[in-house]
Write a protein that holds these residues in place. Structure first.
Motif, PDB file in Angstrom:
ATOM      1  N   MET A   1       0.847  -1.190   0.000  1.00 16.57           N
ATOM      2  CA  MET A   1       0.000   0.000   0.000  1.00 16.57           C
ATOM      3  C   MET A   1       0.884   1.242   0.000  1.00 16.57           C
ATOM      4  N   SER A   2       0.762   2.047  -1.048  1.00 15.74           N
ATOM      5  CA  SER A   2       1.588   3.245  -1.164  1.00 15.74           C
ATOM      6  C   SER A   2       1.070   4.347  -0.250  1.00 15.74           C
ATOM      7  N   LEU A   3       1.988   5.212   0.166  1.00 13.64           N
ATOM      8  CA  LEU A   3       1.584   6.386   0.921  1.00 13.64           C
ATOM      9  C   LEU A   3       0.788   7.319   0.023  1.00 13.64           C
ATOM     10  N   LEU A   4      -0.149   8.011   0.614  1.00 12.35           N
ATOM     11  CA  LEU A   4      -0.879   9.039  -0.116  1.00 12.35           C
ATOM     12  C   LEU A   4      -0.033  10.312  -0.149  1.00 12.35           C
ATOM     13  N   PRO A   5      -0.204  11.160  -1.162  1.00 13.26           N
ATOM     14  CA  PRO A   5       0.710  12.310  -1.345  1.00 13.26           C
ATOM     15  C   PRO A   5       0.805  13.236  -0.146  1.00 13.26           C
ATOM     16  N   TRP A   6      -0.271  13.350   0.618  1.00 12.31           N
ATOM     17  CA  TRP A   6      -0.264  14.298   1.749  1.00 12.31           C
ATOM     18  C   TRP A   6       0.273  13.693   3.039  1.00 12.31           C
ATOM     19  N   GLN A   7       0.783  12.459   2.984  1.00 12.24           N
ATOM     20  CA  GLN A   7       1.251  11.797   4.205  1.00 12.24           C
ATOM     21  C   GLN A   7       2.764  11.827   4.361  1.00 12.24           C
ATOM     22  N   GLY A   8       3.442  12.591   3.524  1.00 15.14           N
ATOM     23  CA  GLY A   8       4.901  12.602   3.544  1.00 15.14           C
ATOM     24  C   GLY A   8       5.480  13.065   4.874  1.00 15.14           C
ATOM     25  N   ASP A   9       4.951  14.137   5.443  1.00 15.10           N
ATOM     26  CA  ASP A   9       5.488  14.659   6.702  1.00 15.10           C
ATOM     27  C   ASP A   9       5.273  13.685   7.851  1.00 15.10           C
ATOM     28  N   GLN A  39      -4.721   3.346   5.057  1.00 12.83           N
ATOM     29  CA  GLN A  39      -3.614   3.258   4.099  1.00 12.83           C
ATOM     30  C   GLN A  39      -2.284   3.503   4.796  1.00 12.83           C
ATOM     31  N   LEU A  40      -2.244   4.483   5.704  1.00 12.92           N
ATOM     32  CA  LEU A  40      -1.012   4.757   6.446  1.00 12.92           C
ATOM     33  C   LEU A  40      -0.646   3.572   7.328  1.00 12.92           C
ATOM     34  N   CYS A  41      -1.621   3.010   8.024  1.00 10.17           N
ATOM     35  CA  CYS A  41      -1.342   1.876   8.908  1.00 10.17           C
ATOM     36  C   CYS A  41      -0.828   0.673   8.129  1.00 10.17           C
ATOM     37  N   LEU A  42      -1.397   0.426   6.970  1.00  8.86           N
ATOM     38  CA  LEU A  42      -0.914  -0.683   6.137  1.00  8.86           C
ATOM     39  C   LEU A  42       0.528  -0.439   5.700  1.00  8.86           C
ATOM     40  N   CYS A 158      -1.365   4.331  24.580  1.00 10.36           N
ATOM     41  CA  CYS A 158      -0.947   4.456  23.187  1.00 10.36           C
ATOM     42  C   CYS A 158      -0.381   5.850  22.936  1.00 10.36           C
ATOM     43  N   GLN A 159       0.454   5.961  21.917  1.00 13.51           N
ATOM     44  CA  GLN A 159       0.862   7.269  21.433  1.00 13.51           C
ATOM     45  C   GLN A 159       0.008   7.612  20.218  1.00 13.51           C
ATOM     46  N   ARG A 160      -0.517   8.823  20.213  1.00 16.01           N
ATOM     47  CA  ARG A 160      -1.485   9.211  19.194  1.00 16.01           C
ATOM     48  C   ARG A 160      -0.810   9.844  17.983  1.00 16.01           C
ATOM     49  N   ILE A 161      -1.293   9.453  16.803  1.00 21.03           N
ATOM     50  CA  ILE A 161      -0.975  10.138  15.556  1.00 21.03           C
ATOM     51  C   ILE A 161      -2.282  10.716  15.043  1.00 21.03           C
ATOM     52  N   SER A 162      -2.398  12.030  15.067  1.00 21.16           N
ATOM     53  CA  SER A 162      -3.637  12.686  14.668  1.00 21.16           C
ATOM     54  C   SER A 162      -3.517  13.174  13.228  1.00 21.16           C
ATOM     55  N   LEU A 163      -4.348  12.635  12.358  1.00 21.66           N
ATOM     56  CA  LEU A 163      -4.323  13.008  10.947  1.00 21.66           C
ATOM     57  C   LEU A 163      -5.430  14.023  10.657  1.00 21.66           C
ATOM     58  N   THR A 164      -5.145  14.970   9.795  1.00 20.34           N
ATOM     59  CA  THR A 164      -6.121  15.984   9.399  1.00 20.34           C
ATOM     60  C   THR A 164      -6.355  15.892   7.890  1.00 20.34           C
ATOM     61  N   PRO A 165      -7.490  16.385   7.418  1.00 19.14           N
ATOM     62  CA  PRO A 165      -7.724  16.380   5.964  1.00 19.14           C
ATOM     63  C   PRO A 165      -6.633  17.146   5.238  1.00 19.14           C
ATOM     64  N   PRO A 166      -6.245  16.700   4.060  1.00 26.28           N
ATOM     65  CA  PRO A 166      -5.200  17.413   3.302  1.00 26.28           C
ATOM     66  C   PRO A 166      -5.708  18.761   2.800  1.00 26.28           C
ATOM     67  N   ALA A 167      -4.789  19.587   2.377  1.00 29.97           N
ATOM     68  CA  ALA A 167      -5.151  20.868   1.774  1.00 29.97           C
ATOM     69  C   ALA A 167      -5.998  20.628   0.531  1.00 29.97           C
ATOM     70  N   SER A 168      -6.896  21.552   0.264  1.00 32.40           N
ATOM     71  CA  SER A 168      -7.831  21.390  -0.853  1.00 32.40           C
ATOM     72  C   SER A 168      -7.104  21.145  -2.176  1.00 32.40           C
ATOM     73  N   ASP A 170      -4.230  19.765  -2.690  1.00 32.06           N
ATOM     74  CA  ASP A 170      -3.674  18.411  -2.711  1.00 32.06           C
ATOM     75  C   ASP A 170      -4.773  17.391  -3.022  1.00 32.06           C
ATOM     76  N   SER A 171      -5.937  17.586  -2.413  1.00 34.40           N
ATOM     77  CA  SER A 171      -7.056  16.663  -2.644  1.00 34.40           C
ATOM     78  C   SER A 171      -7.529  16.732  -4.089  1.00 34.40           C
ATOM     79  N   ILE A 172      -7.646  17.938  -4.608  1.00 38.68           N
ATOM     80  CA  ILE A 172      -8.105  18.111  -5.989  1.00 38.68           C
ATOM     81  C   ILE A 172      -7.105  17.494  -6.964  1.00 38.68           C
ATOM     82  N   ALA A 173      -5.801  17.693  -6.695  1.00 43.99           N
ATOM     83  CA  ALA A 173      -4.774  17.116  -7.567  1.00 43.99           C
ATOM     84  C   ALA A 173      -4.839  15.591  -7.543  1.00 43.99           C
ATOM     85  N   TRP A 174      -5.025  15.020  -6.346  1.00 47.27           N
ATOM     86  CA  TRP A 174      -5.098  13.553  -6.231  1.00 47.27           C
ATOM     87  C   TRP A 174      -6.344  13.017  -6.923  1.00 47.27           C
TER      88      TRP A 174
END
Length: 333
Positions: A1-9, A39-42, A158-168, A170-174
């Motif tokens: 499972m590939s990373l999504l473009p906005w998950q690089g950081d 997708q990130l967890c995979l 647990c240690q939390r990883i909080s994900l937020t929606p990507p920038a508009s 980035d979403s439109i490009a994807w």
């Protein structure tokens, strides 16, 4: 499972932590649906299981080949069984059976649990024991859309990883890469709270047309042009949680517009504008109506619901009619 473009950081941070003191044995990945938690967890799971210990899964070792074949013996996904909305103790027992064994291929075992907020009491207690004393060579990746519904005793371990929606953009490009036009992407993102994966599913699954039908039928019922039993019987045949979630979103938009919020911030702007042109809104009743929908939806998502669907929908539709005031454009406190 590939990373999504906005998950690089997020990924870069995980790699730094693993190369430093190492990742904790339990990560709680939280965020809205449709932004890429699973997708990130995979991707994390495949990387941790890879035997070459690089900054990403190599894709070539025996572990990666087994992963790609869907038959890795050191990995499982723990989720509700088919036909159930709860993670039960038998599901957690299977997790414990895996992680308290010696890894067969990799240097560790990895478990993904999703969604962790739908565990019943026995399952939660069984998981707590594992979180308190996890085996050295194990990782648990827990997913949730409802962080506040996860037991505090689990959150604290647990240690939390909080994900937020990507920038508009980035979403439109994807979405464009998936063959979606810009105008259609903007509409889909608006209807799906800026969550690109959910927006794509909305476009491809026919949900857009289904929601339009629900909206049309609700408008007809509101005007008295469609009988109660016909609407309730149709809606009761559908996935109940989807109907309630849609009803909650639409009532939220109605509350926004009745309070003077611009329609650009609404998911169902056209529908609530049409309703607002015909009816005033009793906002106190609307607030109570929303609270009821939220309670029902929480019960459905937790797997603790035993509603009679037809009866519940009929009651909601009658309450909906009551909060629409006869005088057009009137707003009542």
């Amino acid at each position: 499972m590939s990373l999504l473009p906005w998950q690089g950081d997020v990924w870069a941070s995980l790699v730094r932590r693993q190369n430093g003191k190492g990742l904790p044995h339990a990560l709680l990945v939280s965020g809205a649906g449709g932004i890429g938690k699973h997708q990130l967890c995979l991707h994390i799971a495949k990387w941790l299981l890879c035997t070459r210990n690089g900054d990403d899964a190599c894709g070539q070792c025996h572990s990666c080949q087994l992963w790609d074949a869907g038959s890795h013996p050191d990995f499982i996904i723990c989720q509700p069984d088919e036909g159930s909305r709860q993670i039960r103790i038998d599901n957690v027992r299977r997790v414990n059976e895996l992680i308290f064994q010696t890894p067969q291929i990799s240097n560790c075992q990895v478990v993904i649990m999703r969604p962790v907020d739908v565990m019943n009491t026995n399952a939660a207690n069984a998981l707590l024991k594992t979180l308190e004393e996890p085996p050295e060579e194990s990782f648990l990746l827990l997913e949730t859309e409802r962080f506040g519904s996860v037991l505090p005793t689990i959150r604290s371990r647990c240690q939390r990883i909080s994900l937020t929606p990507p920038a508009s953009d980035d979403s439109i490009a994807w979405l464009g890469q998936q063959g979606v036009s810009r105008d259609r992407a903007l509409e889909a993102l608006q209807r799906n709270y800026q969550a690109p994966l959910r927006a794509l599913e909305w476009l491809n699954s026919g949900v857009a047309d289904t929601q339009q039908t629900w909206t049309s039928e609700l408008q007809q019922w509101s005007r008295g042009d469609l009988p109660l039993n016909r609407v309730a019987e149709r809606w009761a045949k559908l996935e109940f949680a989807d109907v309630i979630a849609w009803f909650y979103a639409l009532s939220s938009d109605l509350l926004k517009t009745s309070s003077g919020v611009s329609r650009e911030y609404c998911v169902f702007a056209d529908a609530v504008t049409e309703l607002g042109s015909r009816f005033g809104i009793d906002r106190m009743r609307l607030l109570r109506f929303q609270e009821k929908l939220q309670q029902i939806l929480g019960q459905l998502l937790s797997g603790a619901s035993h509603h009679n669907k037809t009866l519940t929908i009929e009651v909601l539709l009658l309450e909906w009619r009551e909060l629409l005031v006869a005088e057009p454009h009137g707003v009542h406190a």
